[in-house]
Enzyme design. Sequence first.
Site, mmCIF file in Angstrom:
data_model
loop_
_atom_site.group_PDB
_atom_site.id
_atom_site.type_symbol
_atom_site.label_atom_id
_atom_site.label_comp_id
_atom_site.label_asym_id
_atom_site.label_seq_id
_atom_site.Cartn_x
_atom_site.Cartn_y
_atom_site.Cartn_z
ATOM 1 N N ARG A 88 0.791 -1.064 0.001
ATOM 2 C CA ARG A 88 0.000 -0.169 -0.115
ATOM 3 C C ARG A 88 0.826 1.314 0.067
ATOM 4 O O ARG A 88 2.062 1.086 0.141
ATOM 5 C CB ARG A 88 -0.859 -0.128 1.192
ATOM 6 C CG ARG A 88 -0.275 0.038 2.611
ATOM 7 C CD ARG A 88 -1.326 0.028 3.584
ATOM 8 N NE ARG A 88 -0.878 -0.299 4.959
ATOM 9 C CZ ARG A 88 -1.140 -0.165 6.110
ATOM 10 N NH1 ARG A 88 -2.567 -0.234 6.430
ATOM 11 N NH2 ARG A 88 -0.443 -0.317 7.247
ATOM 12 N N CYS A 92 2.984 8.609 -5.233
ATOM 13 C CA CYS A 92 3.821 10.000 -5.019
ATOM 14 C C CYS A 92 2.807 10.961 -4.791
ATOM 15 O O CYS A 92 2.087 11.258 -5.686
ATOM 16 C CB CYS A 92 4.884 10.106 -6.300
ATOM 17 S SG CYS A 92 5.635 11.814 -6.205
ATOM 18 N N GLU A 127 -3.618 7.308 7.089
ATOM 19 C CA GLU A 127 -2.105 7.392 7.461
ATOM 20 C C GLU A 127 -1.089 7.929 6.664
ATOM 21 O O GLU A 127 -0.159 7.422 6.196
ATOM 22 C CB GLU A 127 -1.784 6.119 8.204
ATOM 23 C CG GLU A 127 -2.351 5.863 9.463
ATOM 24 C CD GLU A 127 -1.462 4.991 10.224
ATOM 25 O OE1 GLU A 127 -0.791 3.892 9.537
ATOM 26 O OE2 GLU A 127 -1.852 4.483 11.479
ATOM 27 N N GLU A 299 -7.998 4.275 15.432
ATOM 28 C CA GLU A 299 -7.539 2.902 15.314
ATOM 29 C C GLU A 299 -7.027 2.845 16.792
ATOM 30 O O GLU A 299 -5.725 3.287 17.327
ATOM 31 C CB GLU A 299 -6.586 2.467 14.364
ATOM 32 C CG GLU A 299 -6.957 2.690 13.148
ATOM 33 C CD GLU A 299 -5.806 2.447 12.153
ATOM 34 O OE1 GLU A 299 -4.868 1.858 12.284
ATOM 35 O OE2 GLU A 299 -6.074 2.677 10.799
ATOM 36 N N TRP A 307 3.475 -6.005 13.484
ATOM 37 C CA TRP A 307 4.483 -5.048 12.832
ATOM 38 C C TRP A 307 5.859 -4.689 13.760
ATOM 39 O O TRP A 307 6.667 -4.149 13.301
ATOM 40 C CB TRP A 307 3.719 -4.002 12.336
ATOM 41 C CG TRP A 307 3.011 -3.072 13.098
ATOM 42 C CD1 TRP A 307 1.642 -3.405 13.252
ATOM 43 C CD2 TRP A 307 3.398 -1.908 13.937
ATOM 44 N NE1 TRP A 307 1.063 -2.390 14.018
ATOM 45 C CE2 TRP A 307 2.123 -1.657 14.586
ATOM 46 C CE3 TRP A 307 4.580 -1.509 14.571
ATOM 47 C CZ2 TRP A 307 1.825 -0.680 15.741
ATOM 48 C CZ3 TRP A 307 4.413 -0.538 15.574
ATOM 49 C CH2 TRP A 307 3.164 -0.139 16.103
ATOM 50 N N GLU A 347 -1.952 -8.811 7.178
ATOM 51 C CA GLU A 347 -1.991 -8.657 8.875
ATOM 52 C C GLU A 347 -2.882 -9.870 9.540
ATOM 53 O O GLU A 347 -3.408 -9.335 10.434
ATOM 54 C CB GLU A 347 -2.811 -7.226 8.939
ATOM 55 C CG GLU A 347 -1.891 -6.026 8.638
ATOM 56 C CD GLU A 347 -2.499 -4.592 8.720
ATOM 57 O OE1 GLU A 347 -3.784 -4.627 8.822
ATOM 58 O OE2 GLU A 347 -1.788 -3.806 8.629
ATOM 59 N N HIS A 350 -2.586 -9.911 13.141
ATOM 60 C CA HIS A 350 -3.088 -8.728 13.791
ATOM 61 C C HIS A 350 -4.451 -8.744 14.641
ATOM 62 O O HIS A 350 -5.318 -8.973 13.980
ATOM 63 C CB HIS A 350 -3.095 -7.410 13.091
ATOM 64 C CG HIS A 350 -3.368 -6.195 13.583
ATOM 65 N ND1 HIS A 350 -4.118 -5.800 14.145
ATOM 66 C CD2 HIS A 350 -2.561 -5.038 13.705
ATOM 67 C CE1 HIS A 350 -4.237 -4.652 14.781
ATOM 68 N NE2 HIS A 350 -2.986 -4.178 14.166
#
Length: 627
Positions: A88, A92, A127, A299, A307, A347, A350
């Site tokens: 992800r 740019c 993020e 979150e 991670w 993930e 997670h």
Amino acid sequence: MWADDARRMREIGLSLVRIGEFAWSRIEPEPGHFDWDWLDRAIETLASEGLSIVLCTPTATPPKWLVDQMPDMVAVDKHGRPRGFGSRRHYCFSHLGYRAESRRISTALAERYGRHPSITGWQTDNEFGCHDTVLSFSDSAAAGFRIWLQEKYRTIEALNEAWGNVFWSMEYRSFDEVDPPNLTVTEANPAHWLDYRRFASDEVVSFNREQVDILRAHSPERDITHNFMGFFTDFDHHALGRDLDVAAWDSYPLGFLEQFWFAETTKCDYARQGHPDIAAFHHDLYRGAAPSGRWAVMEQQPGPVNWARFNPAPLNGMVALWTLEAYAHGAEFVSYFRWRQAPFAQEQMHAGLLRPDSTEAEAASEAREAADALKRLGEAEAPVAPAAIVFAYEAAWVCNIQPQGETFNYLELVFDWYSALRRKGLDVDIVSPDADLSAYEMVFVPTLPILPDGFVEKLAAIKGPVLIGPRTGSKTESFSIPQDLAPGRVRDLIPVTVTRVESLRPAIEEGGEDWSVIRWCEDVQTRAKAEFSGRRKAVVFNRDRVRYVAGWPDQGLLDKLITKMAKEARVELIPMKKGLRLRRTANHIFAFNYSDAALNAAGLGSGAPVIGETIIPAAGFTVWRRR
Ligand code: GAL
């Protein structure tokens, strides 16, 4: 599963759900062909249980077909390598084609769902900057940088002069000759880096603003937010926050403790709780990020993450504690990441509120407990704190570009000062240099190398004590040493001149019996009173209510300085037992136990607690009504 999920969410006590932040390949599986059916159904399913929805623009994950259509839209890392597809954030910020795509997909979503009664908010992207993606060294970024420079300096001579390019024959004849500062033989000119960082930050801000403008046009009266990260300074969050209604952030206290600078002993002591100031520091920082003062946790870590170097499980109770602590600092909501642990892809390790088999994970009952507690407490109002810390993203860039000593880490410096205040039981606001400081009893400036216009005047107008840290006023706007030396205009407040600086390796320090300055130490010429002197030199100077500390103060020195300042300001200090923290709202006093043993909180609040007990169990909290 969806209908059942929505019902279970409501039953746990959740009221708001964030969805869609990475869903581009499902929203638009083929270029120009939208598949809304699944998202319509998802929204209706959640809405039918009365859940409000924060919908996201999916621009953090451009699909494969888009990358193939314009392969140069990907970011380029500092080694000149394009960042590939397959995870992800591979875009740019400066690619004009991708900008157009970002506007197109945001418009499509906003037009379709902007007025849906259950859509109460929007999150832009996800993020910004995660995985080191603010700085890109692509051709698009280079082109954007040249335009940015031209607008700032007008003539190439002005740029050469400002940067000092006569040094090492770095002079340019036109803006077209200027490249990004990566791939130079040794370090590039720090002024070049600083402008590149400012440019890159502006690119993030304008990327976000393009989406905000679209969402405002098609989705009136909805809150617009973005989920910022922890311990992250690569773009100016205060500048971006000006375009938001609510500043949100993503709170992973155990992951952050493990990944950042904390000592081994601290990492062991708080492995399953997180350092007691990590979450609070960010709550207080992001409360100052949007002009409204509104903020939230988008979150919340619900269990082990995937991670960090090591990924322990939180102590039982921590998820509820973190939730209530966010509320005590004024959060509008806390959203858990994630609902269900996904059994596939990156993930899969997670945790979520549900296990992959849909049974409840440990955090679900704590979310339920937190929801019950919040119902009992009602709305929280965060009053102005007695102490303010001034925080500037540009200060982080300056320290990072030319650290001069490898341990001079801006975030760590500010965190140390914050932690010292919190260990004395104080509530703290962390504010931008633009903020109104007049309501604070005490003001702390850990460092501000480049003094913004009007800042010194603002400090001069404050009635209470002020503490100014090392390197403040040590650089001009274009990263040079000021003609009259550091701390520049701070001299209007306290007559000090820094004549020499040294950085110190660990174990070398300057100080007294129970205090020292570490990492950094300055020689100062002054008519001001020396308040603390070490073996070789004086390190704290004082004139009226202003103090200058000519080095990196350790916790011992910070304790002494805060004690003196609080006395002058008549602010009450309540020294905290290890692992205990206090926080006041307009109506309540909260005590949080971050230690792994029960702690006696007698005397912190008066009367019987409204939630919890005077003896607070490990990972527990207690709340009193405030008189
Ligand atoms: C955040 C991110 C989420 C998820 C989470 C894992 O950085 O926004 O999408 O990756 O971390 O902890």
